[in-house]
Motif scaffolding. Structure first.
Motif, PDB file in Angstrom:
ATOM      1  N   PHE A 121     -22.129 -34.887 -12.934  1.00 44.15           N
ATOM      2  CA  PHE A 121     -23.113 -34.487 -11.923  1.00 44.15           C
ATOM      3  C   PHE A 121     -23.950 -35.691 -11.494  1.00 44.15           C
ATOM      4  O   PHE A 121     -24.176 -35.922 -10.305  1.00 44.15           O
ATOM      5  N   VAL A 141     -24.480 -37.185  -7.727  1.00 44.95           N
ATOM      6  CA  VAL A 141     -25.809 -37.206  -7.115  1.00 44.95           C
ATOM      7  C   VAL A 141     -26.182 -38.632  -6.731  1.00 44.95           C
ATOM      8  O   VAL A 141     -26.673 -38.889  -5.627  1.00 44.95           O
ATOM      9  N   ARG A 145     -31.886 -41.130  -3.546  1.00 43.81           N
ATOM     10  CA  ARG A 145     -33.294 -40.784  -3.668  1.00 43.81           C
ATOM     11  C   ARG A 145     -33.458 -39.454  -4.410  1.00 43.81           C
ATOM     12  O   ARG A 145     -34.329 -39.303  -5.267  1.00 43.81           O
ATOM     13  N   ALA A 146     -32.598 -38.512  -4.075  1.00 41.62           N
ATOM     14  CA  ALA A 146     -32.641 -37.225  -4.781  1.00 41.62           C
ATOM     15  C   ALA A 146     -32.270 -37.417  -6.245  1.00 41.62           C
ATOM     16  O   ALA A 146     -32.796 -36.735  -7.118  1.00 41.62           O
ATOM     17  N   ARG A 203     -32.957 -40.005  -8.110  1.00 47.27           N
ATOM     18  CA  ARG A 203     -34.147 -40.495  -8.805  1.00 47.27           C
ATOM     19  C   ARG A 203     -35.149 -39.357  -8.977  1.00 47.27           C
ATOM     20  O   ARG A 203     -35.780 -39.212 -10.020  1.00 47.27           O
ATOM     21  N   PHE A 204     -35.264 -38.532  -7.949  1.00 50.54           N
ATOM     22  CA  PHE A 204     -36.173 -37.384  -8.030  1.00 50.54           C
ATOM     23  C   PHE A 204     -35.728 -36.444  -9.152  1.00 50.54           C
ATOM     24  O   PHE A 204     -36.550 -35.830  -9.816  1.00 50.54           O
ATOM     25  N   GLY A 205     -34.429 -36.333  -9.351  1.00 47.44           N
ATOM     26  CA  GLY A 205     -33.923 -35.470 -10.410  1.00 47.44           C
ATOM     27  C   GLY A 205     -33.984 -36.119 -11.776  1.00 47.44           C
ATOM     28  O   GLY A 205     -33.621 -35.500 -12.771  1.00 47.44           O
ATOM     29  N   GLY A 206     -34.404 -37.375 -11.833  1.00 47.90           N
ATOM     30  CA  GLY A 206     -34.525 -38.044 -13.122  1.00 47.90           C
ATOM     31  C   GLY A 206     -33.240 -38.709 -13.582  1.00 47.90           C
ATOM     32  O   GLY A 206     -33.085 -39.005 -14.762  1.00 47.90           O
ATOM     33  N   PHE A 207     -32.290 -38.925 -12.647  1.00 46.86           N
ATOM     34  CA  PHE A 207     -31.053 -39.598 -13.019  1.00 46.86           C
ATOM     35  C   PHE A 207     -31.192 -41.089 -12.726  1.00 46.86           C
ATOM     36  O   PHE A 207     -31.655 -41.471 -11.654  1.00 46.86           O
TER      37      PHE A 207
END
Lengths: 373, 513
Positions: free
Chosen positions: A223, A227, A233-234, A236-240
């Motif tokens: 996943f 992502v 950017r998403a 990083r927002f998700g913490g990946f």
């Protein structure tokens, strides 16, 4: 008249299947044109290239032999490319995998245990992994373009191999040829089907397919790869962590390429030679994209591209064309695949010129592509 | 009344299976301010793009001064005399005002002569614009003036403005209305796109109302009430947000930001300076301000997207969160909803269930089984959010990009609220979504707060600030004013805070580089 490229609201599932087929069709047409330009009968040329290799049993075996490294390497590369990390150096990782895997048969030629081959495969994968981790580290730590560094390391690996074959790895009974000794029986990849050249590398490649599929579809790591590739950017927002994904996918693809390298050295070749592959590591890039980075489709793409290798050899004999024709076909195919992939996300619309009756005022207007993109 | 300047008949436009415009008629007369009203997704933008030549209609005809025309490109529209000011500015930040305008005019005019023309025009209409200033140094309101001036330099007979006041302070909006009045007085037609009904009632002589791609009526907004206009727009009466009494001063502080300063991370960003704010359990704190004054930087700092910060600057329920990344902050009970939906809050090409995994994979143990994803649980959460927040999805578990903006927003707000976070930080909760979805989102924010969570809401929509925030602070130039109870403030007072600090802090005229 003008041609507009419009973004589709949703990706077209039809085109996802049709685009590679369209690309193959266009490649055949272009191939026919090239044959005509070379003064050959185009239909016979295509027959020699793409049909004849499938008419004999031994060539079908040969197809499997050539498809195995392509599929293995492309599976690994697909992970990188899905994450938008560009590993172009699989050829070097392949070479290094062959080198590290060959340490046992070169230095312990008398060791005949069941452990030898598994150990060699692990060492080969580790060598490729190590080689791929260099550009990944340079990218993450210093922002160096992984495209350039991974490509340059291909040549480093090849010259390293060259040096080894003239020095430490040279066959003591080899009349000063730059080759290693022939690997002992325990260090050879076993034949899968008796009296053929098909070895168990085929099984390894086919087992890797569902593993990669499972990784991508069902695990958090897979996943993260998708992502990071689709929306950094998403991610990083998700913490990946993008860096972790880059390093991870590079290492995985390096391990696959290294494994392919030692399977080749300990399989069809049986020793290390200055030239280990007809460019499998580069051709696998095409395989990955023709397979649209999908593990199952990569199997079919690998077979197709392997066919063009055989076709190239056949063309050399039957048509007296350079075996480089295979490279031309592969390049043309990649070109069309990338172009046709555009159709998955976009559609093409042909806009006719304004009808004269309805356009007195704006009839003189210059036609430009619309600006709402 | 004069005859029609522009008349569109039976305009139709489809995108795949979506009908964006159907049988739309619109007549614009010289000298009138004509409002185009409708919810997000009602088809206003499509119609306007057709009128500006950026899209070709599938059906219908357009006449200009009585002659049928085909608007095949924005350039063709401009040549006829149609100008447009877009909602999202198309200016190069590193170039000067004059250079930006010269680029769009495209001719071989000398900069000096152009500068004179700009100065003359800005004097004539009361639109102060300095051609030598670099765009990056201008406020949003000033940038809009540049867009308006650029449009006027082409001497248009019809000016289209798309949601022009959404980025302005109340005072700046007032000035714009004055300019529009003058332009109409000269005999130019103005097509004014908005969903702000009060504004439309004040300045427009006629309004065309669209709903679901069709025109549902034309009226004189001066004789209508906000309620009747809203009913035309939405098709039913709009329910309003129910906000029970906020908690008292005794409620515990759940989010505390103390003396947070952070240098800008990108060129043309904003430095945060000494930001302090406390949000108590049960309350909604609003952060008002014109876009681009540090709100996005504040959001990123709170979300931990900008790396670690000095200890003690961010606390959640008394625990220091300043040194933590976004995942660890979420585990402390923080939840975040960013302004940008597609590409930041959600991944457009991924399904809703995968987007649930995106932000909740470390806070919801049920979503994981070892290293694998529990796909069934992710689908169940997505279905729950879709059901509870009324997300309109065409199929089960669609990709996020297939939803309309309002539905994506309902989903990404619902995804976080469904976690029952201790603290919700939300940036521009209803930006660019339709009125129905906005009510759902605002009600969900209030309901979350009243169950004991703390909500920090960054919004440039003053109506929204007044509707649901209990206390409010204003951001200007990277600083935040002390919080005051919303009930004690007026929009004008907040507008002055937004603009006042801007004026005081605005940099000296920049040298042209």
């Amino acid at each position: 008249m003008r041609i507009e490229i419009l973004k589709r609201p949703q990706n077209s599932p039809l085109m996802a299947v049709a685009a590679p087929l369209l690309a193959i069709g266009l490649t055949l047409i272009t191939g026919a044109v090239i044959f005509v330009a070379l003064g050959k009968d185009p239909l016979y040329g295509l027959y020699v290239f793409y049909v004849e290799p499938l008419t004999a049993l031994w060539t079908i075996e040969e197809l499997a032999v050539k498809a195995v490294p392509l599929i293995l390497i492309a599976l690994g590369l697909s992970l990188c490319y899905r994450a938008n990390a560009w590993n172009i150096g699989a050829e070097g990782q392949f070479t290094l995998g062959a080198i590290t895997g060959a340490i046992i048969p070169v230095y312990f030629p008398e060791w005949n245990s069941w452990m030898v081959l598994p150990l060699m495969l692990v060492m080969g994968a580790a060598g490729g992994l190590f080689w791929a981790s260099i550009p990944a580290f340079l990218r993450v730590r210093f922002g160096a373009s992984e495209i350039l560094t991974s490509l340059m390391l291909v040549y480093v690996a090849q010259h390293f191999l060259d040096w080894l074959l003239r020095g430490p790895f040279r066959n003591p009974n080899g009349f000063n040829y730059g080759e290693t000794r022939i690997f002992q029986e325990a260090a050879r990849v076993p034949i899968l089907i008796a009296d053929t050249r098909v070895r168990i590398g085929l099984v390894i490649a086919l087992v890797a397919v569902p593993l990669i599929w499972f990784l991508l579809r069902r695990t958090l790591a897979g996943f993260a790869v998708d992502v990071v590739g689709q929306a950094p950017r998403a991610a990083r927002f998700g913490g990946f962590s993008r860096n972790k994904v880059i390093v991870g996918t590079f290492m995985a693809s390096g391990a696959f390429a290294g494994l392919a390298g030692i399977l080749e050295a300990a399989g069809p070749l049986g020793q290390l030679k200055p030239v280990l592959s007809p460019g499998y590591g580069f051709t696998a890039i095409i395989v990955a994209f023709v397979g649209r980075l999908n593990p199952v489709a990569i199997v079919f793409a690998g077979i197709l591209i392997a066919l063009s290798y055989l076709g190239g050899e056949a063309a050399q004999i039957s048509l007296r064309l350079s075996e480089k024709m295979a490279r031309v076909f592969q390049g043309v195919l990649l070109f069309y695949v990338l172009a046709c992939n555009t159709l998955v996300h976009n559609r093409i619309r042909i806009v006719r010129s304004p009808r004269p009756a309805s356009a007195p005022a704006a009839g003189s207007a210059v036609e430009v592509g619309n600006g709402n993109r | 009344m004069s005859e029609a300047l522009l008349s569109a008949q039976g305009i139709g436009k489809r995108f795949g299976s979506v009908v964006a415009n159907e049988a739309v008629d619109l007549t614009l007369r010289a000298g009138e301010i004509h409002a185009l009203l409708g919810e997000n997704g009602a088809g206003k933008s499509t119609l306007v793009k057709i009128l500006y030549g950026a899209l070709l209609p599938d059906t219908g005809t357009i006449s200009w001064e009585g002659q049928p025309v085909r608007l095949t490109s924005p350039a063709a529209a401009r040549r006829l005399g149609i100008g447009m000011v877009f909602q999202h500015f198309s200016l190069f930040e590193a170039l000067t005002v004059g250079e930006n305008i010269a680029l769009s005019l495209g001719g071989g005019e000398r900069m000096k002569a152009l500068g004179k023309r700009i100065a003359a025009l800005s004097g004539q209409y009361g639109l102060p614009v300095d051609p030598d200033k670099v765009i990056a140094d201008l406020s949003v309101g000033e940038r809009q003036r540049v867009e308006v001036v650029r449009c006027l330099l082409q001497d248009p007979k019809l000016i289209i403005l798309d949601e022009p006041t959404s980025v302005l302070t109340p005072q700046e909006a007032e000035e714009l209305f004055g300019v529009l009045g003058r332009l109409a007085g000269e005999g130019r037609a103005i097509l004014y796109i908005s969903h702000r009904l009060e504004e439309v009632r004040r300045i427009a002589q006629r309004a065309t109302v669209m709903r679901r791609g069709r025109v549902v009526g034309t009226c004189d907004p001066r004789t209508e009430t906000t309620r009747t206009l809203a009913r035309m727009m939405i098709g039913s009466d709009l329910t309003s947000v129910v906000a029970p009494v906020p908690p008292g001063e005794s409620a515990p502080v759940r989010l505390a930001v103390r003396g947070l300063s952070l240098a800008r991370g990108i060129p043309f960003g904003v430095d945060l300076e000494d930001i302090s704010v406390e949000v108590r359990a049960g309350e909604v704190v609003g952060i008002a301000g014109v876009a681009g004054n540090g709100q996005n930087e504040l959001f990123q700092a709170l979300a931990g997207e900008r790396g670690s910060m000095p200890p003690g600057t961010v606390e959640v329920d008394g625990k220091d969160a300043a040194g933590l990344g976004i995942t660890e902050r979420r585990r402390l009970g923080l939840a975040f909803v960013p302004e940008e939906r597609l590409g930041h809050g959600v991944v457009p090409d991924m399904r809703l269930s995968q987007n649930v995994v995106l932000t909740r994979h470390r806070t919801d143990p049920e979503l994981r089984r070892g290293v694998t994803i529990n796909v069934d649980e992710a689908r169940a959460v997505a279905a729950r959010v879709v059901y509870r927040f009324g997300v309109r999805a065409g199929e089960d578990d669609p990709v996020a990009g297939a939803l309309s903006g309002g539905n994506v927003q309902k989903f990404q707000v619902g995804r976080e609220i469904d976690r029952r976070p201790a603290v919700l930080v939300i940036n521009q909760p209803t930006w660019g979504i339709d009125a129905g979805a906005a009510v759902v989102v605002r009600q969900a924010i209030v309901d979350l707060a009243r169950t004991g969570s703390a909500v920090l809401m960054i919004s440039q929509d003053l109506d929204e600030i007044f509707e649901i925030s209990d206390r409010v602070g204003v951001m200007a130039d990277g600083r935040l004013t002390p919080l005051q109870p919303t009930a004690e403030l007026t929009p004008e007072a907040i507008g002055l805070m937004m603009a006042g600090m801007n004026a005081a802090e605005s940099p000296a005229p920049a040298d042209a580089h």
